[in-house]
Design an enzyme around this catalytic site. Structure first.
Site, PDB file in Angstrom:
ATOM      1  N   HIS A 191      -2.473  -0.652  -1.853  1.00  0.00           N
ATOM      2  CA  HIS A 191      -1.239   0.057  -1.565  1.00  0.00           C
ATOM      3  C   HIS A 191      -0.324  -0.751  -0.578  1.00  0.00           C
ATOM      4  CE1 HIS A 191       1.539   3.248  -0.755  1.00  0.00           C
ATOM      5  NE2 HIS A 191       1.474   3.601  -1.731  1.00  0.00           N
ATOM      6  N   ASP A 233      -9.218   3.462   2.745  1.00  0.00           N
ATOM      7  CA  ASP A 233      -7.996   3.829   2.234  1.00  0.00           C
ATOM      8  C   ASP A 233      -8.579   4.898   1.184  1.00  0.00           C
ATOM      9  OD1 ASP A 233      -5.753   4.852   0.864  1.00  0.00           O
ATOM     10  OD2 ASP A 233      -5.055   3.176   1.016  1.00  0.00           O
ATOM     11  N   GLN A 251      -6.579   8.094  -2.547  1.00  0.00           N
ATOM     12  CA  GLN A 251      -6.994   8.417  -4.054  1.00  0.00           C
ATOM     13  C   GLN A 251      -8.350   8.932  -4.269  1.00  0.00           C
ATOM     14  OE1 GLN A 251      -4.455   9.134  -5.965  1.00  0.00           O
ATOM     15  NE2 GLN A 251      -2.764   7.910  -5.251  1.00  0.00           N
ATOM     16  N   LYS A 299      -1.927  14.880  -1.345  1.00  0.00           N
ATOM     17  CA  LYS A 299      -2.451  14.463  -2.864  1.00  0.00           C
ATOM     18  C   LYS A 299      -3.445  15.437  -2.952  1.00  0.00           C
ATOM     19  CE  LYS A 299      -1.166   9.600  -2.233  1.00  0.00           C
ATOM     20  NZ  LYS A 299      -0.176   9.327  -3.243  1.00  0.00           N
ATOM     21  N   CYS A 302       4.138   1.109  -5.270  1.00  0.00           N
ATOM     22  CA  CYS A 302       3.913   0.556  -3.907  1.00  0.00           C
ATOM     23  C   CYS A 302       2.614  -0.422  -3.849  1.00  0.00           C
ATOM     24  CB  CYS A 302       3.486   1.538  -3.020  1.00  0.00           C
ATOM     25  SG  CYS A 302       4.920   2.771  -2.759  1.00  0.00           S
TER      26      CYS A 302
HETATM   27  N1  C6P Z   1       0.124   6.637  -3.332  1.00  0.00           N
HETATM   28  C1  C6P Z   1       1.498   6.748  -5.540  1.00  0.00           C
HETATM   29  O1  C6P Z   1       2.040   7.393  -6.514  1.00  0.00           O
HETATM   30  P1  C6P Z   1       1.062   8.551   1.764  1.00  0.00           P
HETATM   31  O2  C6P Z   1       2.501   8.176   1.169  1.00  0.00           O
HETATM   32  O3  C6P Z   1       0.926   7.784   3.272  1.00  0.00           O
HETATM   33  O4  C6P Z   1       0.700   9.679   1.672  1.00  0.00           O
HETATM   34  O5  C6P Z   1      -0.056   7.768   1.220  1.00  0.00           O
HETATM   35  C2  C6P Z   1       0.168   6.272   0.986  1.00  0.00           C
HETATM   36  C3  C6P Z   1      -0.907   5.820  -0.176  1.00  0.00           C
HETATM   37  C4  C6P Z   1      -1.867   4.840   0.469  1.00  0.00           C
HETATM   38  N2  C6P Z   1      -3.010   4.471  -0.367  1.00  0.00           N
HETATM   39  C5  C6P Z   1      -3.100   4.741  -1.544  1.00  0.00           C
HETATM   40  C6  C6P Z   1      -4.065   4.078  -2.469  1.00  0.00           C
HETATM   41  C7  C6P Z   1      -1.921   5.519  -2.262  1.00  0.00           C
HETATM   42  O6  C6P Z   1      -2.076   5.700  -3.497  1.00  0.00           O
HETATM   43  C8  C6P Z   1      -0.863   6.062  -1.466  1.00  0.00           C
HETATM   44  C9  C6P Z   1       0.177   6.735  -1.860  1.00  0.00           C
HETATM   45  C10 C6P Z   1       1.506   7.196  -4.160  1.00  0.00           C
HETATM   46  O7  C6P Z   1       0.584   5.958  -6.025  1.00  0.00           O
HETATM   47  C11 C6P Z   1       2.725   7.206  -3.632  1.00  0.00           C
HETATM   48  S1  C6P Z   1       3.592   5.733  -3.553  1.00  0.00           S
END
Ligand code: C6P
Length: 415
Positions: free
Chosen positions: A129, A206, A209, A232, A372
């Protein structure tokens, strides 16, 4: 929500806890399949937010009046719940951030700036991401660090041979996504940790997910840093977590300076508060952190192994049904043991934005776009994908609604 241990999830009971799931969208019952972007919130989390504001609202770590003490105790109690969720040994290893993105930036700034020099290398993967790419690119601009990207196979697996090839004496950090938000792939993080540690490098995971969807044990993973977001996993927006292995936070300088993160401030300089407070400058997101506890309790009552089992079942059901649609290609691993519940797919000749727009007309919410993950889009050779992603409240009849709406979409484009 009362759930019987070891039985499949009672999604009807779960759904009753989520007010938003009973609304309609465009004249159809909402079918919410965009859980990888953010999940819906149960009544328990919403009530916790309201209760906090109605009963205990105050700043924390400062006042000694009753409300300040109550708010401080409630906020601090969440650290232990977070630690339990990821098997962390000590709640002082938990730093609250705004989100996963901020947690990774914190490491890039506070650890990266101090420890990495020109010529040092950070190994990432092609499936990261942007929040696990851009902070390292910014670091590379500041320090001259070199970024290397481990490759993936055509069916969406991380190539461990590539990881082994890239990790070497110059590697200081390996930073990988645990479960891909696009491909669903669950990466062999423990194996990556062994490779990283054998080279003397640290491992950042990370877990945006994975922490919401499966049991996590930071010690088993071999992680040195782990980052994820509350929103999430049933929690409110504006709360993220950075976990760091024992001793690491202590060795790092603060990322942001200000109130609450200091010990003594003098004209000639300041000293820092103990961890984790050193990394939580200013008034934090008190209400949302406190409401996050209700989300963690909710997941704990179900049990993360059952969350995972439910998602495997519904993902298998969805992939089977999607496979039967002519002209539909699924990206990522076919085996549900190797993947989470984010399922990206392409429909021949129909742009994902068009698919998502038509599906919305049937009340079906999926995400379309690059998610992203533009490096990954380039690797897949597509500008965007459709993505359906599942959580504890999703039911097979909702997958059926997705499939019906996709068939309608195909019909519209065939006309
Ligand atoms: N992915 C998706 O629709 P934040 O925005 O900081 O809470 O999470 C960022 C992030 C980091 N790593 C992974 C693997 C992610 O999936 C995400 C967030 C969302 O896939 C929003 S782009």
């Amino acid at each position: 929500m009362k759930q019987q241990a070891h039985s499949p999830l009672d999604t009807s009971a779960i759904r009753r806890d989520f007010p938003i799931l009973s609304r309609e969208v465009n004249g159809h019952p909402l079918v919410y399949l965009d859980n990888a972007a953010t999940t819906q919130k149960p009544r328990q989390v919403i009530d916790a937010l309201v209760h906090y504001y109605e009963h205990s609202n105050s700043n924390i770590h400062r006042g000694i009046h009753t409300l300040a003490v109550e708010a401080t105790e409630q906020y601090e109690a969440v650290r232990a719940k977070v630690a339990r969720h990821i098997g962390a040994a000590d709640e002082r290893q938990i730093v609250f951030t705004r989100n996963t993105t901020e947690a990774i930036n914190l490491v890039a700034r506070a650890w990266g700036d101090a420890n990495l020099r020109e010529g040092d290398e950070v190994v990432l993967t092609e499936m990261e991401h942007h929040s696990n790419i851009v902070p390292w690119q910014l670091l590379a601009r500041r320090n001259g660090v070199r970024l290397r990207f481990a490759t993936i196979t055509d069916d969406g697996y991380l190539e461990m041979a590539s990881v082994r090839e890239l990790v070497g004496p110059r590697t200081r950090l390996v930073s990988v996504v645990h479960a891909s938000n696009v491909l669903g792939t669950i990466n062999p993080v423990t194996e990556v940790a062994e490779v990283a540690h054998a080279a003397g490098a640290l491992l950042l995971v990370d877990a945006a997910q994975s922490a919401p969807h499966m049991p996590i044990d930071v010690a088993n993973l071999g992680a040195d840093f782990l980052a994820f977001s509350a929103h999430k996993m049933l929690g409110p927006t504006g709360v993220g977590v950075l976990w760091a292995r024992d001793g690491l936070l202590e060795s790092m300088d603060p990322f942001l300076g200000g109130g609450d993160m200091i010990s003594v401030v003098k004209e000639e300089g300041s000293t820092w508060a103990d961890v984790p407070y050193k990394f939580e400058a200013g008034t934090p997101n008190i209400a949302d952190v406190i409401a996050f506890a209700a989300a963690l309790d909710y997941l704990a009552e179900i049990g993360m192994d059952r969350v995972r089992e439910h998602e495997k079942t519904i993902t298998a059901y969805a992939m089977d049904a999607l496979h039967r649609i002519d002209g539909l290609t699924i990206h990522g691993p076919a085996d549900v043991d190797d993947r989470g519940g984010a399922v990206s797919f392409a429909l021949d000749g129909i742009h994902p934005h068009d698919v998502s727009t038509i599906l919305d007309g049937y009340g079906v919410a999926i995400r379309a776009g690059h998610h992203c993950a533009q490096l990954l889009m380039r690797r897949l050779g597509v500008p965007a994908t459709n993505r359906a992603s599942f959580y504890i409240y999703n039911e097979e009849r909702e997958v059926d609604a997705l499939i019906d709406a996709l068939k309608q979409t195909i019909k519209v484009f065939a006309e």
